[in-house]
Scaffold this active site. Structure first.
Site, PDB file in Angstrom:
ATOM      1  N   ASP A 184      45.174  43.117  24.882  1.00  0.00           N
ATOM      2  CA  ASP A 184      45.023  42.643  26.232  1.00  0.00           C
ATOM      3  C   ASP A 184      45.049  44.233  27.003  1.00  0.00           C
ATOM      4  OD1 ASP A 184      44.979  40.244  27.892  1.00  0.00           O
ATOM      5  OD2 ASP A 184      46.203  41.578  29.178  1.00  0.00           O
ATOM      6  N   ILE A 185      44.035  44.326  28.170  1.00  0.00           N
ATOM      7  CA  ILE A 185      44.520  45.384  28.757  1.00  0.00           C
ATOM      8  C   ILE A 185      45.452  45.190  29.834  1.00  0.00           C
ATOM      9  CG2 ILE A 185      43.083  46.830  30.590  1.00  0.00           C
ATOM     10  CD1 ILE A 185      40.615  46.176  29.380  1.00  0.00           C
ATOM     11  N   ASN A 192      40.979  45.603  38.655  1.00  0.00           N
ATOM     12  CA  ASN A 192      39.907  45.211  39.427  1.00  0.00           C
ATOM     13  C   ASN A 192      39.890  45.091  40.917  1.00  0.00           C
ATOM     14  OD1 ASN A 192      37.613  44.534  37.838  1.00  0.00           O
ATOM     15  ND2 ASN A 192      38.389  42.517  37.270  1.00  0.00           N
ATOM     16  N   GLU A 228      39.875  40.164  29.806  1.00  0.00           N
ATOM     17  CA  GLU A 228      40.189  41.465  29.549  1.00  0.00           C
ATOM     18  C   GLU A 228      40.924  41.621  28.027  1.00  0.00           C
ATOM     19  OE1 GLU A 228      43.576  39.821  31.909  1.00  0.00           O
ATOM     20  OE2 GLU A 228      41.650  39.657  31.766  1.00  0.00           O
TER      21      GLU A 228
END
Length: 328
Positions: A184-185, A192, A228
């Site tokens: 997971d980012i 964003n 993500e």
């Protein structure tokens, strides 16, 4: 079929009669085809494997190996079951005709050859084969597209689910370990919000490319799991191998140096990873492995992010590699 395809078509003429071969060659070359010749079934099989003709004109009665036997063996060669075979025979009885189709012939003409009929049948068979190959290629392309994530060009969730179930069953049969990484980012929503969705898309593409580079084996699969999140399926991989790959991924993503002003753990984009490894059992679902990796990912986030954690079931087998690596 367009004229360019006609000119490029290769016709393999197989007949033990030199005069018949010569007549067939002239008739086919007059239509614009390239012609290769063989005197018997054995030569036909060799020529087919080396030259890959688009159609085979095959005499039924020949020495060494007759056309019926040859046609049967052609079907077993790569591409043989997709290449039209036009049987040329002096036999007109029902048994011979039935046998020709049973061994894989696409069509037949009888001797003496009616040349206008032969030319039309060859053209029709080539056209049908050409259109079938085009349709098959289009279907394969559609199948690939249906399995890809449009943004990252990685496998999509649909392909991930299929492959996980497939490898779970395979590893269960072989009694081999299956490892799974969920990635997971970190703080992607603030990224964003700060840099915009266009930058977010580029970030996802770059992270996906880094994951793809980290996996070396053709049997490994990296997928965009959703949003993500990414995932990596590692068949026949023990926990220590999965740890090494996870750390490689973590380091490579961080080395991209994608600026992230809103991250509280690093000035650049980082990953959190959850690792699970099991030897699948036939009576247990692959969801067990997925749940274990998801729990480990949750632990990685809870412990500060920019790290990997191992599911509790595999934790006793794992070894910490550095300060940024913690077991779940």
């Amino acid at each position: 079929m367009n004229e360019l395809s006609v000119v490029k078509s290769v016709v393999l003429v197989v007949d033990d009669d030199r005069i018949i071969r010569c007549l067939l060659r002239r008739a086919m070359e007059k239509e614009g085809y390239k012609v290769i010749e063989a005197e018997n079934g054995e030569e036909c099989l060799a020529a087919f494997q080396s030259l890959a003709p688009h159609i085979v004109l095959l005499d039924a009665i020949m020495p060494v190996m007759d056309g019926f036997t040859c046609c049967t063996q052609l079907q077993a060669l790569p591409g043989g079951d997709r290449t039209p075979v036009l049987m040329i025979t002096g036999l007109e009885d029902k048994q011979s005709v039935d046998r020709a189709f049973e061994v894989g012939a696409t069509d037949f003409v009888t001797k003496p050859i009616h040349w206008p009929v032969l030319r039309q049948r060859v053209r029709r068979l080539l056209q049908t084969s050409f259109l079938f190959n085009q349709l098959e290629a289009a279907n394969q392309k559609l199948e690939r597209l249906a399995s890809l994530d449009g943004l990252t060009q990685l496998a999509n969730r649909r392909r991930f689910d299929e492959y996980l179930d497939q490898q779970w069953r395979h590893m269960a049969r072989e009694k081999l370990p299956l490892s799974l990484l969920l990635c997971d980012i970190d703080f992607f929503k603030p990224y964003n919000d700060t840099y915009g969705h266009q930058a977010g898309d580029l970030c996802l593409q770059n992270v996906g490319a880094a994951l793809r580079l980290a996996l070396k084996r053709s049997t490994d699969l990296v997928a965009r799991y959703g949003g993500e999140e990414f995932a990596a399926i590692l068949p026949n991989t023990k926990i220590f191998g999965a740890l090494h790959i996870a750390e490689t991924i973590r380091e490579q993503v961080k080395a991209l140096g994608i600026a992230h002003a809103k991250s509280t753990v690093s000035p650049c984009v980082t990953l959190s990873l959850g690792i699970a490894c099991l030897i699948p059992m036939p009576d247990v679902s692959s969801a067990t492995l997925l749940k274990a990796a998801d729990e480990a990912l949750y632990q990685a986030k809870a412990r500060g992010r920019d790290r990997w954690c191992v599911s509790s079931e595999a934790a006793t087998k794992a070894i910490a590699v550095g300060d940024s690596i913690h077991l779940g």
